[in-house]
Design a protein around this motif. Sequence first.
Motif, PDB file in Angstrom:
ATOM      1  N   ARG A 140      26.487  33.405  43.494  1.00 39.71           N
ATOM      2  CA  ARG A 140      27.919  33.699  43.425  1.00 39.71           C
ATOM      3  C   ARG A 140      28.747  32.548  44.014  1.00 39.71           C
ATOM      4  O   ARG A 140      29.809  32.192  43.473  1.00 39.71           O
ATOM      5  CB  ARG A 140      28.233  35.018  44.149  1.00 39.71           C
ATOM      6  CG  ARG A 140      27.848  36.237  43.317  1.00 39.71           C
ATOM      7  CD  ARG A 140      28.096  37.558  44.049  1.00 39.71           C
ATOM      8  NE  ARG A 140      29.386  37.670  44.703  1.00 39.71           N
ATOM      9  CZ  ARG A 140      30.537  37.890  44.087  1.00 39.71           C
ATOM     10  NH1 ARG A 140      30.567  38.008  42.770  1.00 39.71           N
ATOM     11  NH2 ARG A 140      31.655  37.982  44.773  1.00 39.71           N
ATOM     12  N   THR A 182      30.663  37.686  35.290  1.00 42.63           N
ATOM     13  CA  THR A 182      30.403  38.379  36.559  1.00 42.63           C
ATOM     14  C   THR A 182      31.659  38.353  37.424  1.00 42.63           C
ATOM     15  O   THR A 182      32.390  37.358  37.451  1.00 42.63           O
ATOM     16  CB  THR A 182      29.209  37.767  37.331  1.00 42.63           C
ATOM     17  OG1 THR A 182      29.087  38.459  38.583  1.00 42.63           O
ATOM     18  CG2 THR A 182      29.383  36.285  37.570  1.00 42.63           C
ATOM     19  N   LEU A 225      30.834  41.168  49.074  1.00 42.95           N
ATOM     20  CA  LEU A 225      31.477  40.987  47.770  1.00 42.95           C
ATOM     21  C   LEU A 225      32.871  40.394  47.858  1.00 42.95           C
ATOM     22  O   LEU A 225      33.501  40.086  46.838  1.00 42.95           O
ATOM     23  CB  LEU A 225      31.529  42.328  47.020  1.00 42.95           C
ATOM     24  CG  LEU A 225      30.163  42.746  46.420  1.00 42.95           C
ATOM     25  CD1 LEU A 225      30.022  44.261  46.391  1.00 42.95           C
ATOM     26  CD2 LEU A 225      29.998  42.159  45.019  1.00 42.95           C
ATOM     27  N   ALA A 240      29.713  47.702  37.879  1.00 40.38           N
ATOM     28  CA  ALA A 240      29.297  46.357  38.304  1.00 40.38           C
ATOM     29  C   ALA A 240      28.507  45.634  37.216  1.00 40.38           C
ATOM     30  O   ALA A 240      27.830  46.254  36.408  1.00 40.38           O
ATOM     31  CB  ALA A 240      28.449  46.460  39.572  1.00 40.38           C
ATOM     32  N   ALA A 300      33.266  40.431  41.127  1.00 38.17           N
ATOM     33  CA  ALA A 300      33.087  41.436  42.177  1.00 38.17           C
ATOM     34  C   ALA A 300      33.902  42.674  41.834  1.00 38.17           C
ATOM     35  O   ALA A 300      35.036  42.576  41.378  1.00 38.17           O
ATOM     36  CB  ALA A 300      33.549  40.867  43.516  1.00 38.17           C
ATOM     37  N   LEU A 320      23.858  44.075  45.023  1.00 36.49           N
ATOM     38  CA  LEU A 320      24.582  44.076  46.310  1.00 36.49           C
ATOM     39  C   LEU A 320      25.124  45.471  46.621  1.00 36.49           C
ATOM     40  O   LEU A 320      25.122  45.906  47.784  1.00 36.49           O
ATOM     41  CB  LEU A 320      25.725  43.049  46.283  1.00 36.49           C
ATOM     42  CG  LEU A 320      25.291  41.581  46.137  1.00 36.49           C
ATOM     43  CD1 LEU A 320      26.527  40.674  46.060  1.00 36.49           C
ATOM     44  CD2 LEU A 320      24.396  41.153  47.312  1.00 36.49           C
ATOM     45  N   THR A 333      26.047  41.292  40.387  1.00 32.06           N
ATOM     46  CA  THR A 333      26.532  41.889  41.646  1.00 32.06           C
ATOM     47  C   THR A 333      25.938  43.275  41.916  1.00 32.06           C
ATOM     48  O   THR A 333      25.972  43.746  43.056  1.00 32.06           O
ATOM     49  CB  THR A 333      28.078  42.010  41.629  1.00 32.06           C
ATOM     50  OG1 THR A 333      28.457  42.735  40.456  1.00 32.06           O
ATOM     51  CG2 THR A 333      28.737  40.641  41.623  1.00 32.06           C
TER      52      THR A 333
END
Lengths: 499, 499
Positions: free
Chosen positions: B182, B339, B389, B348, B341, B355, B352
């Motif tokens: 990320r 992608t 995140l 999602a 957050a 997570l 992510t």
Amino acid sequence: MKEQEFLQEIKEIELLNEALALLEWDSQTGMPEASSEFRGETVGYLSGISFERSVGPKIQEALTYFETHQDELSELGLSVYKKTKENYELNHSIPAERMQAYNIALTNAHAAWLKARKAKDFAEMKNEIQTLIAFLKEFIPYWKKDETTNYDVLLNQYEPGLTVEKLDEIFAQVKTGIMEIRATIAEKGTVPRTDFLSRRVTKEQQRTFVMGVAQQLGYDFTRGRLDDTVHPFMLDLNRNDARITTRWDETNFSMATFGVIHEAGHGIYEQSIDPKYDHTPLSTGASMGIHESQSLFNEIIIGSNKQFWEKQFPFFKECTAGAFDDIDFETFYDSLKETKASLVRIEADSLTYPLHIIIRYEIEKMIFNENVSIDELSQIWNDKYEEYLGIRPENDLEGIVQDVHWSGGSFGYFPSYALGYMYAAQLRHAMGKEIDVDTILASDDYSPIKNWLTEHIHQYGASRKPNQLILDATGEALNPQYLIDYMKSIYYDVYKINE
Amino acid sequence: MKEQEFLQEIKEIELLNEALALLEWDSQTGMPEASSEFRGETVGYLSGISFERSVGPKIQEALTYFETHQDELSELGLSVYKKTKENYELNHSIPAERMQAYNIALTNAHAAWLKARKAKDFAEMKNEIQTLIAFLKEFIPYWKKDETTNYDVLLNQYEPGLTVEKLDEIFAQVKTGIMEIRATIAEKGTVPRTDFLSRRVTKEQQRTFVMGVAQQLGYDFTRGRLDDTVHPFMLDLNRNDARITTRWDETNFSMATFGVIHEAGHGIYEQSIDPKYDHTPLSTGASMGIHESQSLFNEIIIGSNKQFWEKQFPFFKECTAGAFDDIDFETFYDSLKETKASLVRIEADSLTYPLHIIIRYEIEKMIFNENVSIDELSQIWNDKYEEYLGIRPENDLEGIVQDVHWSGGSFGYFPSYALGYMYAAQLRHAMGKEIDVDTILASDDYSPIKNWLTEHIHQYGASRKPNQLILDATGEALNPQYLIDYMKSIYYDVYKINE
């Protein structure tokens, strides 16, 4: 034994039956075919439990106890007790090993029926049907209470209180009446135009139309649903879940139209039973004949009504996106009520349909009360079709092999269909004394019709006997003249006959 | 006690469960809502029978007898015996009255959850969750065998053999790996264009596309079906009847596309279990984690594969009737793998998602192993989202109240989702040593992929433990590096990052 304990036992049996109902609905609608062997095992096991419970020690104890303590039962408890006793006597009076042997004979007969259909030859299933008849003749003494003839016993299983004596008289009158109407039509009638009935109407268009109509007639889609199937039926899990099904033919919209209207009649009945009967064997129709009276009220009384169709025609034209714009209302209406002799019962129109039933009734009566030989049945069948309908089957598939009923042991069942016709017409007549049916069907609100039927028929579920229901609702016993009069008025209008 | 008698008892319990499965499927797809009270009674009654049988005298007798007579069991009988024993110990070790009290607490917690969602405030369900936690802490000693920590006991119920010790290490690695990816994307990535993802694709167009894709992937529609629902799921009645469901959004085709591909993975698993396990508790997936590995293999391994999409793109364009003609393949493919957050787990993306699971894992571990106070949970939740995140919930509905799991008592369940990701990537790696996955996905015949999974995973049903299956299939224990590597390769390609 307390009433509460008895009702709890009954409720648990009903809950098992509700699961079985869903399994059956699913088998006939969406189940992947590959699952059918698994499904057979599940259904076999659950219906075994349900049957064992229904004749098990707790039910036996309750029936024995309340036999002599009916004063301890509430009004509802007493009704449930009586119904349970009836069912118990029907299910439990036959020795278990004979019942098992009979069930095997049923399986064989079904297989033989499929073979006979393929061969178009009754000979292929003759022995198996003979075996079933022998079983039923063996069972009849166990079931017999105060019935006069053997066949009466079978009739009573589907329509309590029905006898050969009554039916002989009634069916003679119906047969004469219908044959007279047919003779008059043949002599003086103008045959309606029907070519446009095969115009393409998509499944979605048909769905929109018939769902709209069914809803207007009182079928509650929030407590039911419409699915596709091969053999249409209504199946209720409970009064809040009465599902209807249909098949579709894009070049014959009238099949699904009248089919859904018919099944919706069954569904409205189940949806309208008094909630106090929930989870008891009273939360269902009073009999096969009364159930058919409700579906046929929709299909042949409302479905033959000119005001109804005049009101619906614009909606139909809207749903079909202009495909019938060149057809005027009279021509459209007349097309729906064409009558024509046919060899196959399920394709018969509403005028000739009762004759198909009468033929089966007469043969069943010969089998059980007159010991006619199995070897003669096919010939008798064909002769009767020639005599009553003027056409003769060319093979047994067009004749005696067409129906599944006999290979399923359902002798005595067919008359219920004809009773449904007669009850429907008689109810229509009685209703007409209280509300203006034609005016209502021309209006935006059909609820008075449904409400009348709920008040007089639906609400009672199976807590009253068919003959009592009809007597209370119409003020007289079953009278076939109303059907004959109704048919005459509809078909003479369509065929432009002025008497 | 003979093996046959034991297996017959097991079979009857499975038949009850099959009826329950259909009742559940129907409740979530087509049942009229008004029927739900009746349905509750039917399901309550049948699951009561099923549970009583599963801990009843016959099962007890069989478990006692075969404890000391395992030599009398066939290989199949032994596997069934072991599974039955596990289930029995899980179900029967808690005193019945405590289990009943727990069930009432679950009902209360579900109601509280609905209230908390409305109020967007965890305080509304705090007491009820606290009660559930207390029950589970009371139950853990009954369930505990050789696990080290309390939370291990819960983890084991969903993924046999899983421990906090292993997960701590694995999740640390996953967390670091994903956060690095990320960070790299944020620093150097080119964000893909996604505006066209909201173009209108009708439900029918989507259906045609995803059903075609699911079939190509190996889902057998003659042994399953696709229905609409609110919360998508796969539900199997038996290996010939593994039904999948989805929801549709005409301005977001990718939801149903990836949803159906996912559920089809579950369905293929069930459809491919060895028939010798029919009517036993082995005819199902090995664990929640292994089941998710199969759905996620479809969704994130195949569903992220460029060759796969290159092959499917013309079919997609055909199904969508030109709506994407101006979009070139690279642009289309990249859009699917954006992608971003997000606060809500079920929305999602595949990078992510783990997570979200790790946050829940860490909190559950604090609850059961560190006795954190219920009052701190909401704050802890929000802090972790901010830390991992980079975004913070504005209220509890965006935060700790979003999932149904805790109010259903399902603590220890969330990690299975992440295991599914890791297993899927590890299986992909092992598969690649034997077959050329990219080339197969570019071809007309995907069967080698399905066959590999059937050979190594599906066929065994629940007869092997998850860790054994993974070891046998891939030659090593769970290793999260494959997931990290896979994510890196996919997302660096989409975000045009050259390392």
